[in-house]
Design a protein around this motif. Structure first.
Motif, mmCIF file in Angstrom:
data_model
loop_
_atom_site.group_PDB
_atom_site.id
_atom_site.type_symbol
_atom_site.label_atom_id
_atom_site.label_comp_id
_atom_site.label_asym_id
_atom_site.label_seq_id
_atom_site.Cartn_x
_atom_site.Cartn_y
_atom_site.Cartn_z
ATOM 1 N N UNK A 74 0.791 -1.227 0.000
ATOM 2 C CA UNK A 74 0.000 0.000 0.000
ATOM 3 C C UNK A 74 0.828 1.284 0.000
ATOM 4 N N UNK A 75 2.102 1.197 0.335
ATOM 5 C CA UNK A 75 2.956 2.383 0.285
ATOM 6 C C UNK A 75 3.372 2.682 -1.159
ATOM 7 N N UNK A 76 3.437 1.646 -1.981
ATOM 8 C CA UNK A 76 3.928 1.782 -3.346
ATOM 9 C C UNK A 76 2.796 1.915 -4.366
ATOM 10 N N UNK A 77 1.708 1.194 -4.164
ATOM 11 C CA UNK A 77 0.626 1.092 -5.152
ATOM 12 C C UNK A 77 -0.647 1.737 -4.631
ATOM 13 N N UNK A 78 -1.330 2.576 -5.455
ATOM 14 C CA UNK A 78 -2.650 3.061 -5.045
ATOM 15 C C UNK A 78 -3.543 1.854 -4.752
ATOM 16 N N UNK A 79 -4.215 1.857 -3.590
ATOM 17 C CA UNK A 79 -4.839 0.618 -3.122
ATOM 18 C C UNK A 79 -6.335 0.701 -2.849
ATOM 19 N N UNK A 80 -7.019 1.765 -3.246
ATOM 20 C CA UNK A 80 -8.454 1.848 -2.950
ATOM 21 C C UNK A 80 -9.237 0.717 -3.619
ATOM 22 N N UNK A 81 -8.939 0.427 -4.893
ATOM 23 C CA UNK A 81 -9.662 -0.642 -5.599
ATOM 24 C C UNK A 81 -9.302 -2.015 -5.033
ATOM 25 N N UNK A 82 -8.041 -2.215 -4.680
ATOM 26 C CA UNK A 82 -7.635 -3.472 -4.059
ATOM 27 C C UNK A 82 -8.325 -3.679 -2.723
ATOM 28 N N UNK A 83 -8.508 -2.589 -1.975
ATOM 29 C CA UNK A 83 -9.191 -2.682 -0.683
ATOM 30 C C UNK A 83 -10.656 -3.082 -0.878
ATOM 31 N N UNK A 84 -11.344 -2.470 -1.852
ATOM 32 C CA UNK A 84 -12.740 -2.832 -2.114
ATOM 33 C C UNK A 84 -12.824 -4.306 -2.499
ATOM 34 N N UNK A 85 -11.938 -4.751 -3.387
ATOM 35 C CA UNK A 85 -11.930 -6.167 -3.779
ATOM 36 C C UNK A 85 -11.690 -7.079 -2.575
ATOM 37 N N UNK A 130 -11.367 7.136 -7.617
ATOM 38 C CA UNK A 130 -11.307 6.605 -6.261
ATOM 39 C C UNK A 130 -12.560 5.753 -6.085
ATOM 40 N N UNK A 131 -12.474 4.717 -5.278
ATOM 41 C CA UNK A 131 -13.614 3.837 -5.073
ATOM 42 C C UNK A 131 -13.683 3.432 -3.608
ATOM 43 N N UNK A 132 -14.902 3.286 -3.116
ATOM 44 C CA UNK A 132 -15.127 2.855 -1.741
ATOM 45 C C UNK A 132 -16.593 2.501 -1.560
ATOM 46 N N UNK A 150 -13.485 3.927 2.597
ATOM 47 C CA UNK A 150 -12.612 3.198 1.695
ATOM 48 C C UNK A 150 -11.177 3.193 2.136
ATOM 49 N N UNK A 151 -10.360 2.496 1.380
ATOM 50 C CA UNK A 151 -8.928 2.438 1.621
ATOM 51 C C UNK A 151 -8.217 3.504 0.814
ATOM 52 N N UNK A 152 -6.980 3.812 1.213
ATOM 53 C CA UNK A 152 -6.161 4.820 0.552
ATOM 54 C C UNK A 152 -6.825 6.192 0.579
ATOM 55 N N UNK A 153 -7.558 6.460 1.651
ATOM 56 C CA UNK A 153 -8.207 7.747 1.836
ATOM 57 C C UNK A 153 -7.209 8.663 2.532
ATOM 58 N N UNK A 154 -6.892 9.767 1.883
ATOM 59 C CA UNK A 154 -5.883 10.689 2.405
ATOM 60 C C UNK A 154 -6.533 11.877 3.084
ATOM 61 N N UNK A 157 -3.791 15.441 7.651
ATOM 62 C CA UNK A 157 -2.876 15.024 8.709
ATOM 63 C C UNK A 157 -2.417 13.569 8.600
ATOM 64 N N UNK A 158 -2.713 12.920 7.489
ATOM 65 C CA UNK A 158 -2.316 11.513 7.365
ATOM 66 C C UNK A 158 -2.218 11.104 5.905
ATOM 67 N N UNK A 159 -1.321 10.146 5.622
ATOM 68 C CA UNK A 159 -1.301 9.557 4.280
ATOM 69 C C UNK A 159 -2.465 8.585 4.148
ATOM 70 N N UNK A 160 -2.469 7.763 3.130
ATOM 71 C CA UNK A 160 -3.580 6.851 2.895
ATOM 72 C C UNK A 160 -3.879 5.931 4.060
ATOM 73 N N UNK A 161 -5.169 5.824 4.351
ATOM 74 C CA UNK A 161 -5.627 4.911 5.403
ATOM 75 C C UNK A 161 -7.078 4.552 5.123
ATOM 76 N N UNK A 162 -7.601 3.607 5.884
ATOM 77 C CA UNK A 162 -9.019 3.265 5.807
ATOM 78 C C UNK A 162 -9.759 4.339 6.597
#
Length: 178
Positions: A74-85, A130-132, A150-154, A157-162
């Motif tokens: 998740x640090x390297x690849x945008x992960x919102x779609x992977x999180x939904x899957x 973006x998807x969630x 969703x995932x990869x929500x920025x 005050x924070x990088x991507x997270x759920x």
């Protein structure tokens, strides 16, 4: 046997999961003694991971992806779609099998009467998305906002997270249900 209004019970489930996700309670049970147990739907599975971050919880998120969709950092690849899957797989639903958010416009059926847990596909410029999962639709000062879990929500005050983020309705490309 208790008769429970489905909408009320569903709303209470979401509150219980939200309380559990932020650490207020340790297990999803309601005050009236209704025990919440698996199988959870995709939205509920996502809520269980609320605030898991791509940096702080990198190993846990990598393990989640490895156990559901395959290798994904998740640090390297945008992960919102992977999180939904991954959440679809955890809930026993058919995954899309794509890491491209806009591909979810092809998932399931188009929805005209959205409900919590539907898949929301958003525009992020001419090429990206973006998807969630739909959390809520609210009106603030005359503007309709769509709350998406969703995932990869920025955030500021924070990088991507759920997390849950709010987007103008104009950014919604589609709402789908599988």
């Amino acid at each position: 046997m208790k008769t429970v209004n489905y909408r009320l019970a569903r709303g209470l489930r979401v509150l219980a999961f939200s309380a559990m996700a932020i650490g207020m309670v340790s297990s999803p049970a309601l005050a009236d003694g209704i025990k919440i147990s698996p199988p959870y739907d995709a939205y509920e599975n996502a809520a269980l991971l609320m605030y898991k971050g791509e940096q702080r919880d990198r190993a846990e998120l990598k393990a989640l992806f490895r156990s559901t969709i395959g290798e994904l950092d998740p640090v390297v690849t945008p992960w919102c779609a992977g999180f939904v899957d991954a959440m679809l797989i955890r809930s026993g639903k058919r995954p899309l099998g794509s890491l491209w958010a806009l591909d979810f416009l092809k998932y399931g059926e188009r929805v005209t009467q959205p409900r919590r847990g539907d898949i929301v596909v958003l525009s992020r410029g001419p090429v990206y998305g973006h998807v969630g999962f739909l959390h809520t639709i609210i009106n603030v000062d005359g503007q309709t906002l769509v709350g998406v879990l969703g995932g990869n929500t920025e955030g500021r005050d924070h990088p991507g997270r759920v997390d849950i983020a709010y987007f103008p309705l104009s950014m919604v490309l589609g709402i789908r249900r599988g």
